[in-house]
Design a protein around this motif. Structure first.
Motif, PDB file in Angstrom:
ATOM      1  N   PRO C   7       0.812  -1.205   0.000  1.00 54.40           N
ATOM      2  CA  PRO C   7       0.000   0.000   0.000  1.00 54.40           C
ATOM      3  C   PRO C   7       0.860   1.276   0.000  1.00 54.40           C
ATOM      4  N   ASN C   9       0.606   4.068   1.272  1.00 50.37           N
ATOM      5  CA  ASN C   9       0.707   4.891   2.486  1.00 50.37           C
ATOM      6  C   ASN C   9       1.268   4.080   3.660  1.00 50.37           C
ATOM      7  N   SER C  10       1.858   2.914   3.370  1.00 49.00           N
ATOM      8  CA  SER C  10       2.290   2.038   4.459  1.00 49.00           C
ATOM      9  C   SER C  10       3.509   2.574   5.207  1.00 49.00           C
ATOM     10  N   LEU C  11       3.367   2.633   6.511  1.00 45.50           N
ATOM     11  CA  LEU C  11       4.463   3.070   7.384  1.00 45.50           C
ATOM     12  C   LEU C  11       5.611   2.064   7.330  1.00 45.50           C
ATOM     13  N   VAL C  12       5.256   0.787   7.416  1.00 45.56           N
ATOM     14  CA  VAL C  12       6.281  -0.254   7.485  1.00 45.56           C
ATOM     15  C   VAL C  12       7.116  -0.278   6.202  1.00 45.56           C
ATOM     16  N   PHE C  14       7.413   2.090   3.933  1.00 45.87           N
ATOM     17  CA  PHE C  14       8.129   3.353   3.798  1.00 45.87           C
ATOM     18  C   PHE C  14       9.416   3.304   4.618  1.00 45.87           C
ATOM     19  N   MET C  87       2.975  -5.368  -0.706  1.00 48.46           N
ATOM     20  CA  MET C  87       2.576  -6.292   0.352  1.00 48.46           C
ATOM     21  C   MET C  87       1.193  -6.823  -0.007  1.00 48.46           C
ATOM     22  N   PHE C  92      -4.312  -4.034   6.688  1.00 42.31           N
ATOM     23  CA  PHE C  92      -4.567  -2.602   6.847  1.00 42.31           C
ATOM     24  C   PHE C  92      -4.486  -1.975   5.474  1.00 42.31           C
ATOM     25  N   ALA C  93      -5.517  -1.329   5.088  1.00 43.68           N
ATOM     26  CA  ALA C  93      -5.521  -0.658   3.802  1.00 43.68           C
ATOM     27  C   ALA C  93      -6.653   0.347   3.825  1.00 43.68           C
ATOM     28  N   TYR C 122       1.773 -10.552   3.883  1.00 37.68           N
ATOM     29  CA  TYR C 122       1.648  -9.993   5.224  1.00 37.68           C
ATOM     30  C   TYR C 122       1.897 -11.126   6.225  1.00 37.68           C
ATOM     31  N   PRO C 123       2.854 -10.963   7.148  1.00 39.80           N
ATOM     32  CA  PRO C 123       3.189 -12.073   8.048  1.00 39.80           C
ATOM     33  C   PRO C 123       2.189 -12.257   9.179  1.00 39.80           C
ATOM     34  N   ALA C 129       7.380 -12.996   9.913  1.00 42.77           N
ATOM     35  CA  ALA C 129       7.842 -11.612   9.987  1.00 42.77           C
ATOM     36  C   ALA C 129       9.346 -11.542   9.716  1.00 42.77           C
ATOM     37  N   PHE C 132       9.877 -11.952   6.131  1.00 43.67           N
ATOM     38  CA  PHE C 132       9.426 -10.725   5.478  1.00 43.67           C
ATOM     39  C   PHE C 132      10.543  -9.674   5.475  1.00 43.67           C
ATOM     40  N   VAL C 133      11.164  -9.474   6.641  1.00 46.29           N
ATOM     41  CA  VAL C 133      12.228  -8.469   6.741  1.00 46.29           C
ATOM     42  C   VAL C 133      13.444  -8.908   5.911  1.00 46.29           C
TER      43      VAL C 133
END
Lengths: 140, 406, 144
Positions: C7, C9-12, C14, C87, C92-93, C122-123, C129, C132-133
């Motif tokens: 997304p 606007n994703s904080l993660v 970004f 993602m 969250f979207a 999405y984990p 997770a 993912f990282v």
């Protein structure tokens, strides 16, 4: 505000013991020329782009896996996005959800820092039709 | 300040959010968004039972639940989504139904394009505000004293003089200059009643020209036509209590209003296209070289099945009509097909956005076209009530409500 | 490199893109560019009717205005992007990513660009997770 303005959200992972108040004070003490606003999840930092990014880098050095950040389009307190004006905007729910996710990302970053490799995951395939048929027949 | 809760998807990205807020502001209201947290959203969607793919629609559902549960304080609800979005349209209508079943808040729905301007929403927003802020006035069931109602519509201008709950004078004329047309019908209605203008105790104006007329005649009531027409309709039909649906096929737009004890709680008005309005019947009459007043009777003698007209657009509708005439179809069948086409489109465009309640009261100038009333009855499976003086609903409503200001 | 995030606007996402040395292309930047323009005033976001019409570059007139308006914001960023992280199935979207149809189109437009794209799930668990990282880090560090 000029195009050099940067408003940045700093968010603390729920897995951290750092508090928004501590974070806000820290940012303020290292960059007195930026505006810092404490929020439920961390703080909003606003000022000239270079100064804000410097603050971000220093916070990241201190809390590499616990504080996350992204820029925000609207300046702090902008009435077009202020909760007091209209109620919550849709992006608020997004931030709330992502905040909950941060402890997982923190965990991932810590593993990477320790040099751990990926975990083999077995992806479950859907049940083959003939197997499903047999189960149905057996339970008739 | 009246709070209108907005449940929407796409407004900010269609350049219309500003227009919505401007319309609300201009009628003394404020647009608000019910507060929800991320945790509320999934639970709300689960409870509602409709699971849209688009997250913004999920948010709309969660906001509606906040209103239904009384967790957020608002006075009225405005539900809006993008025109041509199927998922949005489904959620919009089901949320409208949900709000009506679970609250007593007046609600209006709208599907917008990027061309939406505040002026298009003004009447709707004003009606929401009237319903909230003038509850006592709208509860008025009897006219008293000497009052006048003026209805400045897009096609015709009407005047009614009432004395002690009776119509004593009335007139109508095709709309020209707003003030001149109204002055003309007012003078004739007063002459019929044998009353001088100076004796009139209060005046109410409604319709497109309401503000100009209100200012010119120093009217005590200047109010949008949705609430005024509803009051006029239930008074004329003697259905002041209980529920009803009012269908008003106007010259420029159509209205479908559901009422409870004479007060609207949901309405639709016009929309993206005006092809299905009374204007189409005027165009048909012109092509048939008859007066619009003769169209209804002609239609009653025909069968719409013989000359199909399947168009959303009045231009294409006239093309169908020309083709039918070219094929040698009778004027009667063509007239019936035109009436049926309008009725069908009102059903498809307006009545899908409200829950029809019984009885159905058909009003407005077009309710005098008997063929159209027959067609509406056929399409809905129930013959509508057409009260006497049904073309005067706005003027009667204006006279009735303005007596509350004496 | 300029990395489009989805997304947008994703904080993660970004944060990860910046953290591993690239410039995230996000909806926040697209919106800031608009709201800082004082000469236009179509609050709250200054997405104007001209923007919605510009969205016709990406989708036809029969497509809802909300989709075209959103594409008018993301489209130029996609055109500019040199890589992307998507993602899939993010729970969250909300906000600017609220329209599923737009998001499908965004993913498709990225695919058509032919730039390197990393799809991450999405984990649900800590192990996921971690993967993912690791995936994001390897992808971003591998971009030259």
């Amino acid at each position: 505000m000029s195009e050099d303005r940067e408003t940045r959200l700093l968010m603390i992972s729920p897995g951290s013991e750092l508090t928004p108040d501590q974070l806000a004070r820290m940012v303020h003490s290292m960059s007195p020329s930026v505006t810092v606003k404490e929020t439920c999840y961390g703080c909003l930092v606003e000022g000239p782009r270079e100064v804000v990014r410097e603050a971000r880098d220093r916070i990241r050095e201190m809390y590499p896996n616990e504080v996350f950040s992204k820029v925000r389009a609207y300046p702090a307190g902008d009435p077009r996005r202020c909760r007091a004006q209209h109620g919550t905007r849709p992006g608020f729910a997004q931030l709330e959800s992502e905040w909950e996710f941060l402890s997982k990302v923190q965990h991932g970053l810590e593993c990477v820092e320790r040099g751990e490799g990926p975990v083999q995951m077995e992806k479950e395939e859907k049940l083959p039709v003939d197997r499903f048929k047999k189960i149905c027949e057996a339970n008739r | 300040m009246i709070k209108i809760a907005q449940l929407s998807c796409g407004t900010e990205y269609s350049s219309v959010q500003y227009e919505i807020e401007k319309a609300a502001r201009s009628v003394g209201a404020k647009v608000v968004y019910p507060d929800v947290s991320a945790a509320d959203i999934n639970a709300a969607v689960e409870r509602f039972g409709f699971r849209p793919r688009s997250p913004q629609l999920k948010l709309m559902i969660a906001r509606a639940i906040q209103l239904a549960d009384g967790l957020y304080d608002a006075d009225a609800v405005f539900i809006t989504t993008c025109f041509r979005c199927a998922e949005g349209a489904l959620v919009r209508n089901e949320l409208r139904r949900f709000i009506q079943e679970n609250t007593r808040l007046p609600v209006v729905t709208y599907s917008f394009t990027e061309r939406l301007k505040a002026s298009q929403l003004l009447t709707r927003m004003e009606a929401l505000v009237t319903i909230v802020s003038r509850k006592e006035l709208l509860a008025r069931e009897k006219q008293s004293g000497i009052t006048v109602g003026l209805d400045s519509g897009s096609s015709t201008t009407k005047a009614v003089v009432m004395v002690d709950n009776e119509i004593v004078g009335k007139d109508w004329t095709p709309s020209g200059d707003v003030i001149q047309s109204a002055t003309y019908v007012l003078e004739n209605a007063l002459a019929e009643a044998g009353i001088k203008l100076s004796e009139v105790e209060a005046m109410g104006t409604t319709g497109y020209g309401r503000y100009s007329l209100g200012k010119h005649f120093k009217a005590k009531l200047v109010q949008e036509e949705l609430t005024v027409n509803s009051k006029g309709a239930v008074w004329l039909a003697d259905r002041q209590h209980g529920e009803a649906t009012i269908i008003d096929i106007g010259g420029m737009d159509n209205k479908a209003i559901t009422v409870r004890d004479g007060v609207p709680d949901n309405f639709t008005m016009g929309g993206i296209c005006a092809g299905a309005s009374g204007r189409f019947l005027e165009m048909t009459s012109k092509r048939l070289k008859i007066e619009v007043t003769e169209l209804g009777e002609l239609a009653d003698r025909g069968d719409w099945r013989n000359a199909k007209m399947n168009s959303y657009c009045s231009v294409f509708g006239i093309q169908d009509l020309v083709t039918s005439l070219g094929d040698g179809k009778s004027f009667e069948d063509v007239a019936a097909a035109a009436c049926h086409s309008v009725a069908e489109q009102v059903y498809e465009q307006q009545l899908q956005e409200i829950d029809v309640r019984h009885p159905i009261i058909q009003v407005g100038g077009t309710s005098l076209i008997s063929g159209l009333v027959t067609a509406v009855g056929e399409v809905l499976g129930e013959k509508p009530i057409v009260p006497p003086n049904s073309q005067y609903i706005g003027a009667v409503g204006g006279a009735l409500l303005s007596s509350g200001f004496m | 490199m300029k990395v489009f995030i989805d997304p947008p606007n994703s904080l993660v996402l970004f944060d990860l893109v910046e953290r591993f040395g690239h410039e995230p292309l996000s909806s926040m930047a697209a919106i800031q560019e608009r709201i800082d323009k004082l000469e236009i005033d179509m609050p709250p976001m200054n997405v104007t009717i001209d923007d919605v019409i510009k969205g016709l570059k990406y989708a036809g007139i029969e497509v809802p205005s909300g989709v075209r308006g959103r594409l008018a914001l993301w489209g130029p960023l996609i055109d500019e992007a040199e890589a992307a992280i998507i993602m899939d199935d993010a729970p969250f979207a909300f906000g600017c990513v609220g329209c599923e149809r737009t998001q499908s189109m965004v993913k498709y437009l990225l695919k058509r660009r032919g730039i390197p794209v990393l799809h991450v799930e999405y984990p649900d668990t800590d192990d996921e997770a971690k993967n993912f990282v690791i995936q994001a880090k390897e992808f971003l560090e591998g971009l030259k």
